[in-house]
Design an enzyme around this catalytic site. Structure first.
Site, mmCIF file in Angstrom:
data_model
loop_
_atom_site.group_PDB
_atom_site.id
_atom_site.type_symbol
_atom_site.label_atom_id
_atom_site.label_comp_id
_atom_site.label_asym_id
_atom_site.label_seq_id
_atom_site.Cartn_x
_atom_site.Cartn_y
_atom_site.Cartn_z
ATOM 1 N N PRO A 186 0.821 -1.215 0.000
ATOM 2 C CA PRO A 186 0.000 0.000 0.000
ATOM 3 C C PRO A 186 0.849 1.256 0.000
ATOM 4 O O PRO A 186 1.814 1.374 0.759
ATOM 5 C CB PRO A 186 -0.809 -0.135 1.285
ATOM 6 C CG PRO A 186 -0.940 -1.609 1.473
ATOM 7 C CD PRO A 186 0.359 -2.186 0.994
ATOM 8 N N CYS A 187 0.476 2.185 -0.875
ATOM 9 C CA CYS A 187 1.318 3.359 -1.094
ATOM 10 C C CYS A 187 1.007 4.502 -0.146
ATOM 11 O O CYS A 187 1.645 5.547 -0.205
ATOM 12 C CB CYS A 187 1.173 3.842 -2.527
ATOM 13 S SG CYS A 187 -0.508 4.324 -2.976
ATOM 14 N N THR A 188 0.023 4.352 0.738
ATOM 15 C CA THR A 188 -0.371 5.441 1.631
ATOM 16 C C THR A 188 0.798 6.075 2.376
ATOM 17 O O THR A 188 0.882 7.297 2.480
ATOM 18 C CB THR A 188 -1.426 4.943 2.639
ATOM 19 O OG1 THR A 188 -2.517 4.369 1.924
ATOM 20 C CG2 THR A 188 -1.933 6.081 3.499
ATOM 21 N N PHE B 189 3.688 6.594 1.468
ATOM 22 C CA PHE B 189 4.636 7.296 0.618
ATOM 23 C C PHE B 189 3.983 8.211 -0.406
ATOM 24 O O PHE B 189 4.671 8.893 -1.147
ATOM 25 C CB PHE B 189 5.514 6.272 -0.109
ATOM 26 C CG PHE B 189 6.049 5.215 0.804
ATOM 27 C CD1 PHE B 189 6.979 5.531 1.777
ATOM 28 C CD2 PHE B 189 5.594 3.918 0.723
ATOM 29 C CE1 PHE B 189 7.463 4.566 2.640
ATOM 30 C CE2 PHE B 189 6.075 2.933 1.581
ATOM 31 C CZ PHE B 189 7.006 3.264 2.543
ATOM 32 N N SER B 190 2.651 8.226 -0.463
ATOM 33 C CA SER B 190 1.982 9.022 -1.481
ATOM 34 C C SER B 190 1.888 10.480 -1.053
ATOM 35 O O SER B 190 2.065 10.835 0.105
ATOM 36 C CB SER B 190 0.567 8.471 -1.732
ATOM 37 O OG SER B 190 -0.249 8.705 -0.617
#
Length: 405
Positions: free
Chosen positions: A108-110, A112-113
């Protein structure tokens, strides 16, 4: 509850098994199974590729239900990867350590987004979910696949997250996989979307992976000149060619900014309503996110489709429709249009409400981008004959990807 692996028929059972982590709705999984296929082939048509996704796991049971609809031969394991032993994934996929051809997945990119970047823990890279990268490494270390493909948001490579990124690369290198990474623009591979994602690819034999050359080129946020010998980026209008859709519930942009959104021309955003441009004097210059009141430009690729957009976050379609009062309103993209922008098959099935569908697609890897990376890896591993998979075929397939109705 975990689902035991299905009884596989002979053609599928003879293919090399793949472990999928953080699978979501299965964009990267579909790319694995369709790596040797022409674009937009139905997910239920037998594939000519060498791989099968033996087991897929994700925290979202709903997303795995979507995956199962489209890849019915894949065993699924819903749950938190931090509580899932690698041995259990191998058991469910009927494998032993060393059997898997690939481990694929996008943690999940949360953490680093750019979304939510105002939160201190994200700015300082203290999000506890960053540990999911370590879980990916743990499965690679214990499953010992022939190769791996890890996908994430471009921001993972930013200076703010440099510590996590370097630790990830070092851990994979310590396993002997010689990880190579590159940020790819989806539009450069025939996807009608200006979506940037970083891919990290490694091989168990230590040979360096070579990323595929772009097949398309065109302008983007950071590019004003491009290679004119390549095919031009696929536009949103090209992507929607031949597509027939019906209206969806709550598709019109109403409320506080409904009228303002309708007045924004195609390809523009809220900046239209600033003193510098031709709309109303409503906003300060660069006071909002770029996607606020953003309208698609029919002659360009879409901006990145978001998983959880706010009510006034685009991209919205370039056309206006009239509401019950006869007022013109912008409209949201319909599900078949989202599928086209992700280069998913038209008959791809999704489970859940409209917001669930948006989240699943927004979190997915565009099919043709995933295929480009996986096809290059498959060629380099020797599982596709280079003589029968020429550069001309690659260009043709990605060019036609969104033109098939």
């Amino acid at each position: 509850m975990p689902i035991d692996p299905p009884v596989l028929d002979s053609p599928r059972g003879s293919k090399m098994p793949v472990i999928s982590l953080f699978s979501g709705a299965g964009g990267l999984d579909l790319a694995v199974e369709r790596v040797a296929d022409t674009p937009l082939q139905s997910p239920v048509v037998p594939s000519n590729g060498p791989f099968r996704v033996a087991v897929a796991t994700d925290y979202s049971a709903q997303a795995l239900d979507t995956l199962s609809l489209n890849l019915p031969g894949t065993a699924t394991w819903p749950g938190d990867i931090r509580d899932t032993p690698t041995s259990e994934l191998l058991r469910v996929g009927s494998m032993s350590a060393g059997d898997a051809a690939l481990v694929v997945g996008g943690p999940p990119c949360t953490p680093f987004s750019k979304s939510g970047f105002w939160l201190a823990e994200k700015r300082e890279s203290r999000d506890p979910n960053a540990s999911l990268l370590e879980e990916y490494v743990r499965v690679v270390a214990q499953a010992r696949p022939e190769a791996f493909v890890l996908e994430n948001v471009q921001a993972l490579t930013y200076k703010t997250h440099q510590k996590h990124f370097q630790q990830l690369l070092a851990a994979l290198a310590d396993l002997g996989y010689n990880p190579q990474w590159k940020t790819l623009l989806a539009a450069d591979y025939g996807v009608p979307q200006l979506r940037k994602r970083v891919f990290i690819v490694g091989r168990r034999d230590g040979q360096a992976f070579r990323f595929p050359e772009p097949t398309h080129a065109g302008p983007s946020e950071t590019t004003r000149s491009w290679d004119t010998s390549k095919l031009f980026h696929v536009s949103a209008e090209q992507a929607f060619a031949g597509l027939k859709t019906v209206s969806e519930s709550k598709e019109l942009v109403e409320g506080k900014y409904g009228q303002l959104a309708a007045e924004v021309p195609a390809g523009q955003n809220y900046l239209w309503h600033t003193p510098r441009l031709g709309g109303r004097d409503e906003f300060e210059w660069r006071s909002r996110y770029w996607t606020f009141l953003l309208r698609l430009a029919p002659d360009k690729p879409s901006s990145t489709l978001q998983a959880q957009p706010g009510p006034y976050v685009g991209p919205f379609h370039w056309e206006n429709l009239r509401n019950e009062n006869g007022d013109l309103r912008a409209r949201r993209l319909r599900v078949p249009e989202l599928l086209r922008l992700m280069t998913f098959p038209d008959d791809f099935q999704l489970i859940g409400r409209r917001a669930d569908v948006q989240r699943q697609l927004g979190n997915a890897v565009p099919l043709e981008l995933g295929k480009a990376v996986l096809r290059a890896l498959t060629l380099q591993l020797g599982y596709i004959d280079a003589e029968t998979d020429s550069d001309d075929q690659l260009v043709r397939s990605t060019s036609d990807a969104v033109l098939i109705s």
